[in-house]
Design a protein around this motif. Sequence first.
Motif, PDB file in Angstrom:
ATOM      1  N   ASN A 120      48.033  19.096  76.786  1.00 23.92           N
ATOM      2  CA  ASN A 120      47.919  20.119  77.824  1.00 23.92           C
ATOM      3  C   ASN A 120      46.752  19.861  78.779  1.00 23.92           C
ATOM      4  OD1 ASN A 120      49.933  22.442  76.910  1.00 23.92           O
ATOM      5  ND2 ASN A 120      48.952  21.631  75.063  1.00 23.92           N
ATOM      6  N   LYS A 121      46.148  18.673  78.690  1.00 27.62           N
ATOM      7  CA  LYS A 121      45.045  18.263  79.569  1.00 27.62           C
ATOM      8  C   LYS A 121      43.910  19.305  79.560  1.00 27.62           C
ATOM      9  CE  LYS A 121      47.142  15.091  82.885  1.00 27.62           C
ATOM     10  NZ  LYS A 121      47.338  14.761  84.319  1.00 27.62           N
ATOM     11  N   LYS A 122      43.508  19.681  78.353  1.00 30.92           N
ATOM     12  CA  LYS A 122      42.431  20.653  78.215  1.00 30.92           C
ATOM     13  C   LYS A 122      41.151  19.925  77.841  1.00 30.92           C
ATOM     14  CE  LYS A 122      44.809  24.960  77.090  1.00 30.92           C
ATOM     15  NZ  LYS A 122      44.138  25.738  78.147  1.00 30.92           N
ATOM     16  N   THR A 123      40.069  20.341  78.463  1.00 28.65           N
ATOM     17  CA  THR A 123      38.756  19.802  78.117  1.00 28.65           C
ATOM     18  C   THR A 123      37.958  20.762  77.243  1.00 28.65           C
ATOM     19  OG1 THR A 123      37.844  20.701  80.183  1.00 28.65           O
ATOM     20  CG2 THR A 123      38.652  18.407  80.218  1.00 28.65           C
ATOM     21  N   LYS A 124      38.408  21.998  77.156  1.00 30.16           N
ATOM     22  CA  LYS A 124      37.732  23.001  76.336  1.00 30.16           C
ATOM     23  C   LYS A 124      38.719  23.604  75.343  1.00 30.16           C
ATOM     24  CE  LYS A 124      34.359  24.353  79.857  1.00 30.16           C
ATOM     25  NZ  LYS A 124      33.801  25.484  80.653  1.00 30.16           N
ATOM     26  N   ASN A 125      38.185  23.968  74.199  1.00 32.40           N
ATOM     27  CA  ASN A 125      39.015  24.564  73.150  1.00 32.40           C
ATOM     28  C   ASN A 125      39.230  26.046  73.463  1.00 32.40           C
ATOM     29  OD1 ASN A 125      40.322  25.287  70.824  1.00 32.40           O
ATOM     30  ND2 ASN A 125      38.742  24.547  69.425  1.00 32.40           N
ATOM     31  N   PHE A 126      40.110  26.246  74.433  1.00 30.28           N
ATOM     32  CA  PHE A 126      40.339  27.626  74.899  1.00 30.28           C
ATOM     33  C   PHE A 126      41.744  27.732  75.474  1.00 30.28           C
ATOM     34  CE2 PHE A 126      40.340  30.743  78.381  1.00 30.28           C
ATOM     35  CZ  PHE A 126      39.967  31.879  77.682  1.00 30.28           C
ATOM     36  N   ALA A 127      42.410  28.892  75.242  1.00 24.50           N
ATOM     37  CA  ALA A 127      43.744  29.146  75.776  1.00 24.50           C
ATOM     38  C   ALA A 127      43.840  30.607  76.188  1.00 24.50           C
ATOM     39  CB  ALA A 127      44.813  28.820  74.739  1.00 24.50           C
ATOM     40  N   GLU A 128      44.424  30.852  77.348  1.00 23.72           N
ATOM     41  CA  GLU A 128      44.577  32.222  77.851  1.00 23.72           C
ATOM     42  C   GLU A 128      45.856  32.862  77.313  1.00 23.72           C
ATOM     43  OE1 GLU A 128      44.467  32.058  82.066  1.00 23.72           O
ATOM     44  OE2 GLU A 128      42.343  31.482  82.182  1.00 23.72           O
ATOM     45  N   ARG A 129      45.838  34.193  77.269  1.00 26.04           N
ATOM     46  CA  ARG A 129      46.999  34.929  76.792  1.00 26.04           C
ATOM     47  C   ARG A 129      48.168  34.744  77.767  1.00 26.04           C
ATOM     48  NH1 ARG A 129      47.033  41.380  75.133  1.00 26.04           N
ATOM     49  NH2 ARG A 129      49.177  41.415  74.309  1.00 26.04           N
ATOM     50  N   GLY A 130      49.334  34.471  77.247  1.00 35.14           N
ATOM     51  CA  GLY A 130      50.521  34.238  78.054  1.00 35.14           C
ATOM     52  C   GLY A 130      50.685  32.780  78.491  1.00 35.14           C
ATOM     53  N   GLU A 131      49.701  31.956  78.218  1.00 32.75           N
ATOM     54  CA  GLU A 131      49.790  30.521  78.589  1.00 32.75           C
ATOM     55  C   GLU A 131      50.768  29.814  77.662  1.00 32.75           C
ATOM     56  OE1 GLU A 131      46.864  26.599  78.999  1.00 32.75           O
ATOM     57  OE2 GLU A 131      46.037  28.546  78.404  1.00 32.75           O
ATOM     58  N   LYS A 132      51.548  28.877  78.247  1.00 32.37           N
ATOM     59  CA  LYS A 132      52.499  28.091  77.467  1.00 32.37           C
ATOM     60  C   LYS A 132      51.862  26.743  77.110  1.00 32.37           C
ATOM     61  CE  LYS A 132      56.766  30.182  79.172  1.00 32.37           C
ATOM     62  NZ  LYS A 132      58.079  29.970  79.789  1.00 32.37           N
ATOM     63  N   LEU A 133      51.793  26.497  75.826  1.00 34.13           N
ATOM     64  CA  LEU A 133      51.185  25.265  75.322  1.00 34.13           C
ATOM     65  C   LEU A 133      52.259  24.302  74.827  1.00 34.13           C
ATOM     66  CD1 LEU A 133      48.189  26.718  73.251  1.00 34.13           C
ATOM     67  CD2 LEU A 133      48.112  25.694  75.535  1.00 34.13           C
ATOM     68  N   ILE A 134      52.117  23.035  75.205  1.00 35.14           N
ATOM     69  CA  ILE A 134      53.021  21.983  74.716  1.00 35.14           C
ATOM     70  C   ILE A 134      52.478  21.520  73.370  1.00 35.14           C
ATOM     71  CG2 ILE A 134      53.902  19.663  75.154  1.00 35.14           C
ATOM     72  CD1 ILE A 134      53.482  20.274  78.174  1.00 35.14           C
ATOM     73  N   ILE A 135      53.316  21.561  72.360  1.00 29.04           N
ATOM     74  CA  ILE A 135      52.923  21.146  71.013  1.00 29.04           C
ATOM     75  C   ILE A 135      53.574  19.786  70.732  1.00 29.04           C
ATOM     76  CG2 ILE A 135      52.811  21.799  68.599  1.00 29.04           C
ATOM     77  CD1 ILE A 135      51.440  23.791  70.518  1.00 29.04           C
ATOM     78  N   PRO A 136      52.792  18.697  70.714  1.00 30.38           N
ATOM     79  CA  PRO A 136      53.384  17.383  70.452  1.00 30.38           C
ATOM     80  C   PRO A 136      53.583  17.163  68.947  1.00 30.38           C
ATOM     81  CG  PRO A 136      51.049  17.154  70.803  1.00 30.38           C
ATOM     82  CD  PRO A 136      51.354  18.626  70.974  1.00 30.38           C
ATOM     83  N   TYR A 137      54.233  16.042  68.632  1.00 27.72           N
ATOM     84  CA  TYR A 137      54.386  15.669  67.228  1.00 27.72           C
ATOM     85  C   TYR A 137      53.041  15.163  66.703  1.00 27.72           C
ATOM     86  CZ  TYR A 137      59.454  16.094  67.274  1.00 27.72           C
ATOM     87  OH  TYR A 137      60.735  16.600  67.342  1.00 27.72           O
ATOM     88  N   PRO A 138      52.724  15.395  65.439  1.00 33.46           N
ATOM     89  CA  PRO A 138      51.428  14.959  64.898  1.00 33.46           C
ATOM     90  C   PRO A 138      51.285  13.452  64.793  1.00 33.46           C
ATOM     91  CG  PRO A 138      52.807  15.878  63.154  1.00 33.46           C
ATOM     92  CD  PRO A 138      53.532  16.129  64.438  1.00 33.46           C
ATOM     93  N   THR A 139      52.406  12.747  64.684  1.00 37.60           N
ATOM     94  CA  THR A 139      52.392  11.273  64.626  1.00 37.60           C
ATOM     95  C   THR A 139      53.309  10.727  65.710  1.00 37.60           C
ATOM     96  OG1 THR A 139      54.162  11.284  62.978  1.00 37.60           O
ATOM     97  CG2 THR A 139      51.893  11.199  62.152  1.00 37.60           C
ATOM     98  N   LYS A 140      52.996   9.499  66.157  1.00 38.93           N
ATOM     99  CA  LYS A 140      53.832   8.882  67.202  1.00 38.93           C
ATOM    100  C   LYS A 140      55.171   8.479  66.629  1.00 38.93           C
ATOM    101  CE  LYS A 140      50.424   7.122  70.458  1.00 38.93           C
ATOM    102  NZ  LYS A 140      49.912   5.960  71.189  1.00 38.93           N
ATOM    103  N   GLU A 141      56.217   8.921  67.305  1.00 45.34           N
ATOM    104  CA  GLU A 141      57.573   8.581  66.871  1.00 45.34           C
ATOM    105  C   GLU A 141      58.350   7.984  68.023  1.00 45.34           C
ATOM    106  OE1 GLU A 141      59.457  11.935  65.108  1.00 45.34           O
ATOM    107  OE2 GLU A 141      57.862  12.283  63.669  1.00 45.34           O
TER     108      GLU A 141
END
Length: 231
Positions: free
Chosen positions: A210-231
């Motif tokens: 999600n190109k985040k530089t800080k460990n922060f997320a706003e309410r209602g924001e949509k986050l992309i959750i990738p796979y934990p390992t490369k497939e």
Amino acid sequence: MQFEDREQRNERPKEASRNLPMVVLLVLVSIICALLYIGWKYMSDDTSTADDLTAAPADTVANAIRVQPTDEETEAEEQSTSEALPEISVPTVGNKEQASKPADETDAKKEKTKEEKPKEDKKVSIPTGGETYTHTVGEGETFFGIANRFNVKKETLKAMNPGVEENGIKVGVTRLKVRIKAVHTVGPGDILRVVGNKYDVPVNLIMQANKKTKNFAERGEKLIIPYPTKE
């Protein structure tokens, strides 16, 4: 007395001896003769040496002609040498074409076997489950960089976008399909650590996707959750 005194006074001075110029003249003439003789002697020596040089080749040629053996003598010498040397039997070698045939046949067989072997294409398995996310190429992004961002292999990204060239992507135009685990909408109390624990995905991968530089997320924001390992 006066007359004698006048004679003594009027006496002419004695002229210098005339023999001296004659001596000088004779010396010059002798020198000239000597020079002429020396020159004549030098020229005669040169002509004699030139005659010797021109005559030398003729003598040597004549001597060579005299020494040159006759045809009968040369034939006799050849016969004597042939009799003296033993006869050597040379083994016969087969035809070059016949010798080269086995090698050519083996090469042809190798080429046939290479052609007969089917080319095994590396099959890339696209991850099952999850969701397909469509990503529009942004400024400064590359094909390989997009694959790293969403934690997928470059081969997987290429298999999901077969009609797209790696070097032909354009900013704001090219849209790439990416396989991700999920898209999460941030709710109340959803911090990135909680979201990561929910999907069992490290927080750093979620921030990277999600190109985040800080460990922060706003309410209602949509986050992309990738796979934990490369497939």
